[in-house]
Design a protein around this motif. Structure first.
Motif: not given
Length: 316
Positions: A171-174, A193-199, A208-211, A253-254
């Motif tokens: 969806g919206r994130l990597q 290990f961890c998960i890194g979030i990218h936009i 709602s897209l982030v959720e 704001s978003n």
């Protein structure tokens, strides 16, 4: 003939080189054998780059130089072997100020490794297409967005994450599987290990897209990244979490909604706000665009001497 890796990289413009290269030796025959096995024409076609006339023109001109320069060939071989070996993230001290098409050569040289890694991860067709597009983007964003005549080393480092299949786009994130070296008093991850979030750029950061993306990630990350024996910690390192932004964001704001999803752990000594808010890597501050209210306000603050630092946070 045996050669020294660090000396070759220095000759083609690298100013800072990881310790792994110090004293490492390689053979000219290995470089020749490797290069014979790379079909750059098929790689460019696979990533859709043949549709980008300016890239292909510059890349073609560079390859004429490349095929007549043993140092460049050796550097591409070394970078391919180092960056596409499966490592989880790369050190900041890997630097090359020069911007040309060497990074593109290395990225395209990894296309067969890329396809094999995606099969191993059992990526579906959607993930495969997103990965192909992101390598296209790495190769062309300098020409299309930043106005530079080549591919930055940073795009090679970013592209290597896709080549190694350590990232998925939901969806919206990597979401990137990596090791973090953060040493923060308020956070010591127990997981290796961890998960890194990218936009990614483009779409609005609609809440709602982030959720939906985060829900999808929590369901699918264990499937794609089976290295985890426990649920991962989700971390982010971004200009969007800069503490200094707080004064410029409406509460609804978003970006403000996105920030509230994370607990701030600390700040980076660096800032990427110029690159991601203003799409600039070298333009004078006075020339930064003012197309949005956030750009106008942040630019005014920067002109007044205010500094912005990327924030580091963990998903609540």
């Amino acid at each position: 003939m045996r050669n020294c890796a660090d000396k070759i990289l220095q000759k083609v413009g690298f100013s800072e080189i990881p310790a792994e290269f110090q004293g490492r030796r390689f053979d000219d025959r290995d470089v020749h054998t490797w290069l014979e096995g790379v079909d750059f024409d098929k790689a460019a076609d696979y990533y859709g780059l043949k549709k980008h006339d300016e890239f292909m023109s510059r890349f073609g001109a560079y390859m004429e130089v490349f095929y007549n320069n043993r140092d460049l060939q050796a550097a591409a071989y070394l970078l391919n072997r180092f960056l596409f070996c499966g490592g989880y993230g790369w050190p900041d001290f890997f630097a090359r100020p020069a911007t040309d098409m060497l990074s593109a050569v290395v990225l395209l040289s990894g296309w067969q490794q890329h396809t094999a890694n995606m099969v191993r991860r059992r990526f579906d067709g959607v993930q495969v297409e997103r990965h192909r597009h992101r390598i296209f983007e790495c190769c062309t964003i300098g020409l299309d967005v930043y106005g530079i005549d080549g591919v930055e080393l940073s795009q090679l480092i970013w592209g290597s994450i896709f080549i190694n299949a350590h990232i998925v786009e939901l969806g919206r994130l990597q979401y990137e599987l990596k090791r973090y070296a953060y040493r923060l008093p308020s956070f010591q991850p127990e997981q290796e290990f961890c998960i890194g979030i990218h936009i990614p750029r483009g779409e609005k950061l609609d809440d709602s897209l982030v959720e939906n993306s985060i829900k999808c990630a929590k369901r699918l990350i264990p499937k794609y990244f089976s290295e985890f024996g426990v649920p991962p910690v989700y971390l982010i390192h971004s200009w969007l979490l800069s503490e200094e932004l707080e004064d410029f964001l409406p509460v609804d704001s978003n970006i403000a909604c996105f920030r509230r999803r994370f607990r701030l752990l600390g700040a980076s000594p660096h800032s990427s706000i110029a690159k991601f808010l203003f799409n600039s890597v070298s333009a004078p501050l006075a020339d930064y665009p003012e197309d949005t209210s956030l750009q106008r306000e942040v630019k005014r603050a920067l002109l007044q001497g205010r500094r912005f630092y990327d924030g580091i946070g963990v998903l609540r």
